[in-house]
Design an enzyme around this catalytic site. Sequence first.
Site, PDB file in Angstrom:
ATOM      1  N   LYS A  60     -14.473   8.223  -7.875  1.00 47.22           N
ATOM      2  CA  LYS A  60     -15.189   6.975  -7.598  1.00 47.22           C
ATOM      3  C   LYS A  60     -16.322   6.695  -8.595  1.00 47.22           C
ATOM      4  O   LYS A  60     -16.530   5.551  -8.984  1.00 47.22           O
ATOM      5  CB  LYS A  60     -15.730   6.984  -6.159  1.00 47.22           C
ATOM      6  N   GLY A 112     -12.578   6.603   2.581  1.00 43.35           N
ATOM      7  CA  GLY A 112     -12.504   6.630   4.039  1.00 43.35           C
ATOM      8  C   GLY A 112     -13.776   7.124   4.707  1.00 43.35           C
ATOM      9  O   GLY A 112     -13.753   7.558   5.849  1.00 43.35           O
ATOM     10  N   LYS A 165      -9.055   0.244  10.012  1.00 42.63           N
ATOM     11  CA  LYS A 165      -9.019  -1.200  10.195  1.00 42.63           C
ATOM     12  C   LYS A 165      -8.272  -1.532  11.480  1.00 42.63           C
ATOM     13  O   LYS A 165      -7.264  -0.894  11.801  1.00 42.63           O
ATOM     14  CB  LYS A 165      -8.324  -1.857   8.993  1.00 42.63           C
ATOM     15  N   ARG A 217      -1.838   1.048  -4.226  1.00 42.85           N
ATOM     16  CA  ARG A 217      -0.644   1.107  -3.364  1.00 42.85           C
ATOM     17  C   ARG A 217      -0.447  -0.250  -2.680  1.00 42.85           C
ATOM     18  O   ARG A 217      -1.330  -1.102  -2.725  1.00 42.85           O
ATOM     19  CB  ARG A 217      -0.864   2.166  -2.273  1.00 42.85           C
TER      20      ARG A 217
END
Length: 447
Positions: A116, A164, A237, A292
Amino acid sequence: MFKKILIANRGEIALRVIRTCKEMGISTVAVYSTADADSLHVRFADEAVCIGPPKSAESYLNIPNIIAAAEITNADAIHPGYGFLSENAKFSKICGENGIKFIGASPEMIDGMGDKASAKATMEKAGVPVVPGSPGLLKDLAHAKKTAKKVVYPVMIKATAGGGGKGMRVVWSEDEMEDHWNSARQESAAAFGNDGMYMEKFIEEPRHIEIQIAGDCTGKACHMSERDCSIQRRHQKLVEETPSPFMTEELRERMGEAAVRAAEAVKYEGVGTVEFLVDKNRDFYFMEMNTRIQVEHTITEEVINFDLVKEQIKLAAGEKISGKNYYPQLHSIQCRINAEDPFNGFRPSPGKITTYHEPGGHGIRIDTHVYASYVIPPHYDSMISKLITVAQTREEAIKKMERALDEYIIEGIKSTIPFHIQLLKDEKFRAGDFTTKFMETFEIKEN
Ligand code: MV4
């Protein structure tokens, strides 16, 4: 074009990919664990290969078995769906080494976006807005404290290998830093085998808005409108919609252009998502890039009338994008129906679905692999279906969703349908007035 695609996944997404392959005249190979022998993806694929016992590590994550299945069936490409091996650089690499096209990102892209702090540096260089913070990794506690003074509290320390929400802490003042620093690093080391940390200004009550993009082998990318994914619980979500109720035409253009800059900077090939945090002033910041197809790709398909899995396969086969951007023509909402008990902390509720009746009618889409008498195995994630509505306006999409949820009958297990029914009645939700903090205060009433 590919002749035969192996789908290295299960559940609704395996079925979703099989359906598009059929429409494209491509043969399909399903792989399955012994827990999924009765699953619809096994039934609907042209061929099916058992790849191991129920545990994911021994089946859907078992690279040698999946490659062997592709070789014995002569598949020329593998579609990984989402989760499992979809963002596994090693798997992407091994597919390539075995002459099998991985329908997803290159190993270099996955590694580059998976770190990240380095992904953030790449984006900043490309002119994509990022959250102010440490220029790279933090050396030690003293460095963290010194950086936080410049960034100004509250700050967030984040695991560079994270995602996450793991290895992430909000730090409100210097006296809290030491404890959070130690625990976040420990958590990251345990979860990712990497304890590199970086720092950002904490954005309070942001919205999570992501931009769907597609890029081709010439390095050209386009944007395909946004999805608002702010309704989440513990980084899962629950509801997604497009357009975002917070969006303006001007913001969409700015975010779309930033997402295209992000994609073109890394020569992104395939369909992907650029995630942003958006603050109350409509300033937005790059968060992550997902390489993805996502669970919520469906709502984008509905509002731009476009098959994203088909596009993914075409781009993997070397076709070019049209070059134009896509703008939402309709409003679409997705409710994730999970086998969980919303009245008991969303506790998983696997088991046999005794009665199953789906809603139908205009503007309703259901993506699922379940049916009456299907047994939900306890080994995998708890999502059992995606209920999607599409209509001219947000109000109509909500009303349609309420009607569909009322028609939806799932017996034998607990599902999140009652939660969605209550959520849709919430005044703030109906007003489009929500952030990622919404679920922290939403109270589910016992029926
Ligand atoms: C943040 C943030 C506030 N400020 N970064 C959560 C998951 C990870 N991908 C990034 N996350 C966040 N990063 C700064 N500088 C708040 C979150 C966050 C969040 C983001 C998107 C959706 C839901 C969320 C829930 C809690 C925290």
